[in-house]
Scaffold this active site. Structure first.
Site, short mmCIF file in Angstrom:
data_model
loop_
_atom_site.label_atom_id
_atom_site.label_comp_id
_atom_site.label_asym_id
_atom_site.label_seq_id
_atom_site.Cartn_x
_atom_site.Cartn_y
_atom_site.Cartn_z
CG ASP A 15 -1.83 1.17 1.30
OD1 ASP A 15 -2.90 1.08 0.67
OD2 ASP A 15 -1.49 2.20 1.92
CE1 TYR B 179 0.36 7.72 2.67
CE2 TYR B 179 0.84 5.45 2.09
CZ TYR B 179 0.01 6.39 2.67
OH TYR B 179 -1.17 5.98 3.25
CE LYS C 99 -3.92 4.50 0.50
NZ LYS C 99 -2.50 4.41 0.89
CG HIS D 233 -4.83 9.57 0.37
ND1 HIS D 233 -3.48 9.56 0.16
CD2 HIS D 233 -5.00 9.02 1.61
CE1 HIS D 233 -2.88 9.04 1.22
NE2 HIS D 233 -3.77 8.71 2.10
N1 LIG Z 1 -5.74 5.98 3.63
C1 LIG Z 1 -5.23 6.69 4.62
O1 LIG Z 1 -5.62 7.87 4.87
C2 LIG Z 1 -4.16 6.09 5.48
C3 LIG Z 1 -3.81 6.70 6.70
C4 LIG Z 1 -2.85 6.10 7.50
C5 LIG Z 1 -2.27 4.91 7.08
N2 LIG Z 1 -2.59 4.34 5.88
C6 LIG Z 1 -1.93 3.10 5.39
O2 LIG Z 1 -2.00 2.13 6.43
C7 LIG Z 1 -0.69 1.68 6.76
C8 LIG Z 1 -0.62 1.27 8.22
O3 LIG Z 1 -0.93 2.34 9.08
P1 LIG Z 1 0.16 3.20 9.87
O4 LIG Z 1 1.47 3.15 9.17
O5 LIG Z 1 -0.47 4.53 10.08
O6 LIG Z 1 0.25 2.53 11.28
P2 LIG Z 1 0.35 1.04 11.90
O7 LIG Z 1 0.66 0.05 10.85
O8 LIG Z 1 -0.83 0.88 12.76
O9 LIG Z 1 1.57 1.23 12.89
C9 LIG Z 1 2.88 1.46 12.48
C10 LIG Z 1 3.66 1.70 13.76
O10 LIG Z 1 3.60 0.53 14.58
C11 LIG Z 1 4.90 0.04 14.80
N3 LIG Z 1 4.84 -1.42 14.76
C12 LIG Z 1 4.76 -2.20 13.66
N4 LIG Z 1 4.71 -3.50 14.00
C13 LIG Z 1 4.74 -3.54 15.34
C14 LIG Z 1 4.73 -4.61 16.27
N5 LIG Z 1 4.65 -5.88 15.88
N6 LIG Z 1 4.81 -4.30 17.60
C15 LIG Z 1 4.87 -3.02 18.00
N7 LIG Z 1 4.89 -1.96 17.17
C16 LIG Z 1 4.82 -2.23 15.83
C17 LIG Z 1 5.77 0.62 13.71
O11 LIG Z 1 7.09 0.78 14.16
P3 LIG Z 1 8.39 0.40 13.26
O12 LIG Z 1 8.12 0.82 11.86
O13 LIG Z 1 9.46 1.21 13.93
O14 LIG Z 1 8.59 -1.08 13.41
C18 LIG Z 1 5.11 1.98 13.48
O15 LIG Z 1 5.54 2.90 14.46
C19 LIG Z 1 0.17 2.91 6.40
O16 LIG Z 1 1.55 2.60 6.37
C20 LIG Z 1 -0.45 3.30 5.09
O17 LIG Z 1 -0.01 2.44 4.06
C21 LIG Z 1 -3.55 4.89 5.09
#
Ligand SMILES: NC(=O)c1ccc[n+]([C@@H]2O[C@H](COP(=O)([O-])OP(=O)(O)OC[C@H]3O[C@@H](n4cnc5c(N)ncnc54)[C@H](OP(=O)(O)O)[C@@H]3O)[C@@H](O)[C@H]2O)c1
Length: 261
Positions: free
Chosen positions: A49, A54, A79, A110
């Site tokens: 994704d 990004y 997106k 988005h």
């Molecule tokens: N459409 C939208 O508006 C939108 C908005 C937000 C996100 N997204 C998409 O959704 C994806 C995921 O969401 P996100 O990046 O916001 O947050 P997330 O995946 O909920 O969390 C990422 C965070 O959690 C940590 N983490 C990962 N695995 C872990 C584990 N097993 N134990 C503890 N901590 C862990 C990561 O740290 P490290 O990286 O340091 O390991 C990072 O700080 C995004 O990357 C993006 O592709 C879309």
């Protein structure tokens, strides 16, 4: 423990299928994005994704090429930023150039342009799909009324709505609304939206000898909600994907769902 017979992909309303577990790439760029995506693909993720905003499409594309995997084996989402809604075609063409591919598997608006469903933008997305630039098109951060407005004005429901989702945000009504319209619900920020030290999650994790993060990923899979955890840490990239050798009981799922009440 046996692996549950859950599908690893979900069908999309315009054809094709989306892998239930994907890899998020927000807030990683350059070498860290290339390394993380390469590690994810080596681990077994087949769904990546990204998004124009990004600023890592080029890195994602490089990692896909480096992986040696056939393009058809990987599901790629990008997106359209609402600020570029008036230049949708040029924006996807630029995404494809940066990704180094002829098509994306899924292209999303988005978030709603000017907080509006924007059927005009949705028609531009559908045109890109008709022209083969995106195999499927959808939206992100749309509320149920905005989804209905797109369906009413064009007769075409988005293939996917990508929204914030985690145990605390569990919303059965929203899930039902999506399913009734044939829209796949894709959750984002599964960990950021969660308390990884929550006692209920800890209790369930201990019972299955896994981490609370793995419980959260598996909970999405039990519900057949697409989940796209992000990590730049190789051990976490691997453990977040290692969710196929245990399953949650109906009671576990109900206890986790209740965190959203
Ligand atoms: N459409 C939208 O508006 C939108 C908005 C937000 C996100 N997204 C998409 O959704 C994806 C995921 O969401 P996100 O990046 O916001 O947050 P997330 O995946 O909920 O969390 C990422 C965070 O959690 C940590 N983490 C990962 N695995 C872990 C584990 N097993 N134990 C503890 N901590 C862990 C990561 O740290 P490290 O990286 O340091 O390991 C990072 O700080 C995004 O990357 C993006 O592709 C879309």
């Amino acid at each position: 423990m046996a692996t549950t017979p859950k599908p690893l992909t979900l069908p999309l309303n315009s054809g094709g299928k989306i892998p239930l577990l994907g890899f998020g790439t927000w807030q990683i760029t350059g070498a860290s994005a290339r390394d993380a995506v390469r590690t994810a693909l080596e681990t077994g993720y087949r769904h990546i994704d990204t998004a124009t905003i990004y600023r890592n499409e080029q890195d994602v594309g490089a990692a896909i090429r480096d992986s040696g995997l056939d393009r058809t084996e990987i599901f790629v989402t990008t997106k359209l930023p609402p600020s570029l809604a008036g230049r949708a075609r040029a924006t996807i063409e630029e995404s494809l150039r940066l990704l180094g591919t002829d098509y994306v598997d899924l292209w999303l608006i988005h978030w709603p342009p000017d907080d509006d469903a924007s059927p005009k933008t949705w028609k531009a997305m559908l045109a890109a799909r008709e022209d083969g630039l995106a195999k499927a098109v959808g939206v992100s951060n749309y509320d149920p009324a905005q989804i209905d407005e797109l369906v009413e004005t064009t007769g075409e429901a988005p293939a996917v709505n990508q929204v914030p989702w985690s145990p605390r945000q569990y919303d059965e009504k929203r899930l039902t609304h999506s399913r009734e319209r044939g829209v796949v619900l894709e959750g984002y920020s599964p960990f950021k939206g969660s308390n990884l030290k929550d006692p209920v999650l800890r209790d369930i994790a201990e019972a299955h000898e896994v981490t609370t993060a793995q419980v959260i990923v598996r909970w999405h899979i039990e519900h057949e909600i697409v989940v796209i955890p992000k990590s730049a840490t190789p051990e976490r990239i691997a453990s977040n994907f290692d969710v196929w050798n245990f399953s949650l009981t109906p009671d576990d799922v109900a206890r986790i769902d209740a965190l959203g009440h």
